[in-house]
Design a protein around this motif. Structure first.
Motif, PDB file in Angstrom:
ATOM      1  N   VAL A 176      26.530 107.219  96.195  1.00 23.28           N
ATOM      2  CA  VAL A 176      26.840 106.606  94.899  1.00 23.28           C
ATOM      3  C   VAL A 176      25.734 105.647  94.475  1.00 23.28           C
ATOM      4  N   GLU A 177      25.240 104.852  95.420  1.00 25.89           N
ATOM      5  CA  GLU A 177      24.117 103.953  95.116  1.00 25.89           C
ATOM      6  C   GLU A 177      22.918 104.717  94.578  1.00 25.89           C
ATOM      7  N   LEU A 178      22.543 105.767  95.299  1.00 24.65           N
ATOM      8  CA  LEU A 178      21.330 106.514  94.953  1.00 24.65           C
ATOM      9  C   LEU A 178      21.469 107.249  93.636  1.00 24.65           C
ATOM     10  N   SER A 179      22.725 107.495  93.227  1.00 20.16           N
ATOM     11  CA  SER A 179      22.962 108.234  91.981  1.00 20.16           C
ATOM     12  C   SER A 179      23.258 107.300  90.825  1.00 20.16           C
ATOM     13  N   SER A 180      23.154 106.002  91.050  1.00 21.37           N
ATOM     14  CA  SER A 180      23.697 105.069  90.070  1.00 21.37           C
ATOM     15  C   SER A 180      22.825 104.881  88.841  1.00 21.37           C
ATOM     16  N   GLY A 181      21.591 105.391  88.874  1.00 26.91           N
ATOM     17  CA  GLY A 181      20.788 105.279  87.662  1.00 26.91           C
ATOM     18  C   GLY A 181      19.376 104.830  87.975  1.00 26.91           C
ATOM     19  N   GLN A 182      18.854 103.933  87.150  1.00 22.67           N
ATOM     20  CA  GLN A 182      17.463 103.550  87.297  1.00 22.67           C
ATOM     21  C   GLN A 182      17.262 102.583  88.454  1.00 22.67           C
ATOM     22  N   VAL A 183      16.001 102.339  88.776  1.00 22.03           N
ATOM     23  CA  VAL A 183      15.680 101.664  90.026  1.00 22.03           C
ATOM     24  C   VAL A 183      16.359 100.302  90.159  1.00 22.03           C
ATOM     25  N   GLU A 184      16.347  99.504  89.087  1.00 21.26           N
ATOM     26  CA  GLU A 184      16.930  98.157  89.182  1.00 21.26           C
ATOM     27  C   GLU A 184      18.407  98.222  89.571  1.00 21.26           C
ATOM     28  N   ARG A 185      19.118  99.197  88.989  1.00 17.90           N
ATOM     29  CA  ARG A 185      20.530  99.339  89.324  1.00 17.90           C
ATOM     30  C   ARG A 185      20.710  99.794  90.765  1.00 17.90           C
ATOM     31  N   ARG A 186      19.842 100.686  91.226  1.00 15.40           N
ATOM     32  CA  ARG A 186      19.956 101.160  92.605  1.00 15.40           C
ATOM     33  C   ARG A 186      19.701 100.021  93.585  1.00 15.40           C
ATOM     34  N   VAL A 187      18.693  99.194  93.290  1.00 13.88           N
ATOM     35  CA  VAL A 187      18.404  98.043  94.151  1.00 13.88           C
ATOM     36  C   VAL A 187      19.586  97.077  94.137  1.00 13.88           C
ATOM     37  N   ALA A 188      20.121  96.829  92.953  1.00 13.43           N
ATOM     38  CA  ALA A 188      21.245  95.901  92.837  1.00 13.43           C
ATOM     39  C   ALA A 188      22.452  96.434  93.613  1.00 13.43           C
ATOM     40  N   ALA A 189      22.720  97.729  93.478  1.00 15.90           N
ATOM     41  CA  ALA A 189      23.859  98.335  94.174  1.00 15.90           C
ATOM     42  C   ALA A 189      23.703  98.214  95.688  1.00 15.90           C
ATOM     43  N   LEU A 190      22.486  98.438  96.166  1.00 14.94           N
ATOM     44  CA  LEU A 190      22.233  98.316  97.603  1.00 14.94           C
ATOM     45  C   LEU A 190      22.499  96.900  98.085  1.00 14.94           C
ATOM     46  N   LEU A 191      21.957  95.914  97.356  1.00 13.30           N
ATOM     47  CA  LEU A 191      22.094  94.527  97.791  1.00 13.30           C
ATOM     48  C   LEU A 191      23.548  94.073  97.735  1.00 13.30           C
ATOM     49  N   VAL A 192      24.274  94.516  96.738  1.00 16.54           N
ATOM     50  CA  VAL A 192      25.698  94.169  96.652  1.00 16.54           C
ATOM     51  C   VAL A 192      26.461  94.717  97.859  1.00 16.54           C
ATOM     52  N   ARG A 193      26.142  95.969  98.203  1.00 16.69           N
ATOM     53  CA  ARG A 193      26.849  96.565  99.334  1.00 16.69           C
ATOM     54  C   ARG A 193      26.478  95.873 100.642  1.00 16.69           C
ATOM     55  N   LEU A 194      25.189  95.584 100.839  1.00 16.83           N
ATOM     56  CA  LEU A 194      24.785  94.900 102.061  1.00 16.83           C
ATOM     57  C   LEU A 194      25.432  93.529 102.141  1.00 16.83           C
TER      58      LEU A 194
END
Lengths: 243, 243
Positions: free
Chosen positions: A154-172
């Motif tokens: 889901v993170e990797l599919s979430s859209g552009q790079v900033e959103r993917r980075v944000a999604a990763l950091l939120v999950r971590l």
DNA sequence: TCTGAGACATGACGCACATCATACGCCGGT
DNA sequence: ACCGGCGTATGATGTGCGTCATGTCTCAGA
């Protein structure tokens, strides 16, 4: 299979210590633990060194006792992918061990002196044949992995790079973060820019620009122990629910 | 939990038929099968309808007997993500069932009259407590899922959209494709452009442009049963090893 | 103290792609 | 036969981002 640390294992990495840190071992009954104890071995791996390498034949179930590890795969294009980052207590690989096939990824230590406990496949399989709590605990472990990998997709599919980075950091942050008195969230994981890029499916330069922008906007800073989220609400918005 | 087909189940969806198509059931011993048989139920779901929906409480292990299903999650941004496409014989969800937690995704039928067999959690868990082959078979199933999800992560991280689409098609060809006498590979799965976009983390328009380009270059065409790979070598090159 | 390596940062440029809009074809229902 | 809905396709435009290059800072080793 991997480099053994030259310094002898610290006395505190006893089997009992491993049991206290690894949910799978905690779930076992006393008799099962007693039978398993003589076969368990420990390894301590320095930062950057492999726990195992791709195509290694794995004959042990490997649980993380201390530190973090990443599961990596290199593509033919030269780009590396980090499949997952594993935290203390987690099973590092089940698929290759269970299926008697070579490892499909490389496992690397991310902290100094990452410690793992190795349980021989034969003894683990015999144990789950005979013990209901053991089988249930291992299924619980592998289904936890499923959910985490699903969240990665889901993170990797979430859209552009900033959103993917944000999604990763939120999950971590949710997974291993610690909130201090000021409300900031410290993610205790030293991730290089290249690590972040490999986790988010982009390049190191784009990741640097993204992290610099997030720091400028006072949302995420990079501390010596790892990222620090200083504005969790803004980061959640940037993640768009994919965190 | 899901819509039950109004037409009565076809006679051929017997338990024995399910056993012949589901590796997990095939791995069970005769006594275990006999004890499980009375509790197994079947459902047939029309294309586009849910096998279950997100947040449903799942009390059964669900195996796919016929047809394909996709595991989807909608993000707050309005973008949908397909976590995985499941083929006949596969376990559809283990995590939520094993962990007594609500479903984290929606499962949708992708073919007409997708058929699943439902095995109550209580009976499955009791069986793996008592049976070594049963526990081993379920672990084998969940570790297979891990490897597929890992491969999905590699696809999604492989780079630009054309490479991600190519990697997906190569993997689907390997997983469920059939090669004809001309060397073409038919992927027997009707995937809309929106499905492909949701699988590759992009938009429907970009996917349409990519597929049109691949058709123009005589690499992949879209048939009535699903994609047809007419130049597997070129597609492998485009996938760059991520397939 | 000096040097080199590694990591982070920035700049420039060109292509990829998301977004919004519009068109076309097919199929099912009236 | 006609109409509406759905899916595929194309166009235009502006932003995102990959690639290549260069600079800076820190740290460890000589």
């Amino acid at each position: 299979m991997c480099v053994m640390s030259q310094n002898p294992p610290r006395p505190r990495w006893s089997f009992d210590e491993a049991v206290s840190r690894v949910p799978f071992l905690r779930a076992l009954e006393a008799g099962d633990l007693k039978r398993l104890r003589p076969y368990a071995t420990f390894r301590t791996i320095p930062r950057g060194q492999p726990v195992w390498s791709r195509d290694d034949e794995l004959s042990h179930y490997v649980f993380l006792v201390a530190g973090h590890a990443k599961l990596c795969r290199a593509c033919e294009t030269g780009r590396d992918v980090i499949l997952d980052v594993c935290a203390p207590g987690e099973l590092l690989c089940a698929s290759a061990v269970a299926n008697f096939s070579p490892a499909c990824c490389t496992c690397l230590a991310m902290d100094e002196d990452v410690t793992v406990v190795l349980l021989p496949r034969r003894d683990v399989l015999r144990m789950i044949e005979q013990s209901a709590p053991a089988a249930g605990a291992l299924l619980h472990e592998t289904s936890g992995r499923d959910m985490r990998l699903g969240r990665r997709i889901v993170e990797l599919s979430s859209g552009q790079v900033e959103r993917r980075v944000a999604a990763l950091l939120v999950r971590l942050a949710d997974q291993i973060g610690a909130t201090d008195h000021a409300g900031h969230v410290q993610i205790p994981l030293r991730l290089s820019r290249q690590d972040l890029a490999d986790l988010c499916g982009t390049t190191m330069e784009t990741t640097i620009r993204t992290m610099t922008k997030l720091a400028r906007e006072d949302i995420v800073h990079t501390g010596t122990l790892g990222p620090i989220i200083t504005n969790r609400i803004r980061l959640d918005l940037l993640a768009g629910g994919a965190g």
